[in-house]
Scaffold this motif. Sequence first.
Motif, mmCIF file in Angstrom:
data_model
loop_
_atom_site.group_PDB
_atom_site.id
_atom_site.type_symbol
_atom_site.label_atom_id
_atom_site.label_comp_id
_atom_site.label_asym_id
_atom_site.label_seq_id
_atom_site.Cartn_x
_atom_site.Cartn_y
_atom_site.Cartn_z
ATOM 1 N N ILE A 133 -0.909 -4.759 4.408
ATOM 2 C CA ILE A 133 -0.192 -4.515 3.161
ATOM 3 C C ILE A 133 1.002 -3.628 3.481
ATOM 4 C CG2 ILE A 133 -1.730 -2.590 2.598
ATOM 5 C CD1 ILE A 133 -1.175 -3.170 -0.359
ATOM 6 N N HIS A 134 2.131 -3.969 2.890
ATOM 7 C CA HIS A 134 3.374 -3.239 3.177
ATOM 8 C C HIS A 134 4.115 -2.972 1.864
ATOM 9 C CE1 HIS A 134 7.736 -3.386 4.905
ATOM 10 N NE2 HIS A 134 7.373 -2.169 4.545
ATOM 11 N N PRO A 135 3.830 -1.827 1.202
ATOM 12 C CA PRO A 135 4.602 -1.459 0.004
ATOM 13 C C PRO A 135 5.854 -0.678 0.405
ATOM 14 C CG PRO A 135 2.781 0.055 0.286
ATOM 15 C CD PRO A 135 2.682 -0.936 1.415
ATOM 16 N N SER A 136 6.900 -0.827 -0.385
ATOM 17 C CA SER A 136 8.147 -0.097 -0.129
ATOM 18 C C SER A 136 8.892 0.096 -1.436
ATOM 19 C CB SER A 136 9.018 -0.840 0.877
ATOM 20 O OG SER A 136 9.434 -2.099 0.368
ATOM 21 N N THR B 60 6.162 -5.230 -2.458
ATOM 22 C CA THR B 60 4.900 -5.167 -1.724
ATOM 23 C C THR B 60 4.633 -6.514 -1.069
ATOM 24 O OG1 THR B 60 4.018 -3.548 -3.300
ATOM 25 C CG2 THR B 60 2.451 -4.674 -1.868
ATOM 26 N N SER C 216 3.130 0.577 6.349
ATOM 27 C CA SER C 216 2.331 -0.616 6.623
ATOM 28 C C SER C 216 0.925 -0.193 7.017
ATOM 29 C CB SER C 216 2.951 -1.452 7.742
ATOM 30 O OG SER C 216 4.197 -1.980 7.360
ATOM 31 N N GLY D 45 8.647 3.222 2.829
ATOM 32 C CA GLY D 45 7.417 2.449 2.735
ATOM 33 C C GLY D 45 6.480 2.743 3.890
ATOM 34 N N SER E 11 4.629 -12.069 -1.513
ATOM 35 C CA SER E 11 5.457 -10.888 -1.780
ATOM 36 C C SER E 11 5.612 -10.696 -3.281
ATOM 37 C CB SER E 11 6.845 -11.037 -1.142
ATOM 38 O OG SER E 11 6.750 -11.150 0.263
#
Length: 581
Positions: free
Chosen positions: A288-291, A258, A306, A304, A246
């Motif tokens: 990938i999980h950006p927020s 992220t 996914s 965000g 992370s």
Amino acid sequence: MKKIFQNKMVLVLIIFGIQFSIAQKKEENIGTEVVNVVKPYTPTISDAFKVKEIPALEDADNTKKEEIKYNFFSFPVASTFVPLKGRAANVDKSQSEKLYKNFANLGLGNYTSLNAELFVTENISDHEYIGGMFRHLSSQGGINEVALNNDFYKTSVDLTYGNQLQNLTWISDLGYQNQIYNWYGIPENFSQPTLDRINPKHTFNNFYVGTNLSLNDSFFKEASMKYNRFWDALGSVENRFFVKPSFEFNLLNQKIKTNFILDYLGGNFDKNFSGTNAIKYGFTNFGIHPSIIVNKNDWAINIGASVFYSIDNENSTSKLFVYPQVNASLKVVGDYMIFYTGVEGSLDQNSYRDFSNENPFVSPTLAIAPTDKQFDLFAGLKGKLASNVSYIVRSSIQNEKNKPLFITNKFNMFSTNSESYQFGNSFGVVYDDLRTLNFSGELKADFTKNITIGLNGSFSKYFTTYQEEAWNLPSIKLGATINVNITKKWFAGANVFYVGERKDVVYKQSMIAIFPPAYYPETTNLKSYFDANFNIGYQHSERLTGFLKLNNIANQTYQKWMNYPVQGLQVLLGASYKFDF
């Protein structure tokens, strides 16, 4: 100066007197006349006498200022006064409870039950420690009207190493778990020769190693890694490797986080349910999980998405999944009422280990695949009804593709090489596209320091696509807990829960007289059940505490799974001890 002024005044009075006398002599009789004054005297500015701000002094004695000199004569004075020393007032405070690093627990009960736990921790330096955990829970069975063995064992060992520096925290785990169960859920009375063919015992084993690393004052926040090797006594093996780093940084005064995900799963079963061939499965998922987190006024928003790329290693296929990850909350009335809403989705990788933990009576012949949780749209309220009462209510609609459902396996007992799970006493997994409407709520209250109460409930409505029913999913779940400190030494607690009806399949024999007999599936209802548990304890000292636990007080042998009745009233008596080396 004073004499001159007095002489002038005398002279003015003499002249005024002479003038008055002359006036009286000229007109001795002037008559009488009444004069009425109708207008009072109104002075003007010219009539006022103005005093000078700085008068002129003509006295010669004031022209020279006399100089004054002061002299001080100091001498000691004897004193017997002695001030008292100040001190803080006495404050009543409770004695802080001593914390012990180690804990042991031992309990014995009916059904020849044994519950043992041991937790130990030791510092090896100012910033390093090691720990260990041992857990064991077992019962020798004894459920009424069950023809096969129904004992179970669960044993686990875990070792931990931790290192905590100023900007770095590192924790590693190494462990092993062993579980033994029996497929004792025979659907109907079999002949003794048939029962003698069944060896219902099966074993699960799990070895794991993992680590977690977190940093402060760095854009690289944390990383977790875990490896599991899971296997049973019938040749099934499963390996899973999971990594999740992370990152977090600020951009234009906004916090951006992220997560990266690598999830590998691979395994095989020795044979399928029919015994014709083996089953192999393997998936590699990259995610990938950006927020971004936005706080404005009373709003808190997390925006965000996914993205997952899933590879089916056995079938050489791949697929891309995109999910929303948005949630927001608004303080409507401070902390007393907070509105929250959002929509989320994810790719959930199912595994043999996860299925066996949820239902230990599954057969080693399962179809393993990930679940495409397309969206979970939710909204609700949370907050406080009072300073000591909190609540949360939530409504949601979920859409899931490839949702796994447990269902009773069919009979295959007339095969010459039948396995012990092929007598209608095990469960398989089927997948369906499922839509769920759900409403849930929870209430917690701390009435005093000595009494706490919790209530919760969940109501669901399922819509299937291919299956007739949402197998083994209850529509209603209710629960309540209460904990009470009776005195400084005595404490007690209780919890009750209710689970509504579920749907499953039962196989009934055909009326046609053929050999081997034919069986056909029929949908059936599993009755709802209610369970109540109670515990009471006595703290003999800071170290030693005794307890008594009563489970299933109503002594109901209800079925959590089809044909699997549970134990009746369970009594467990034991003690726990805290200590340091």
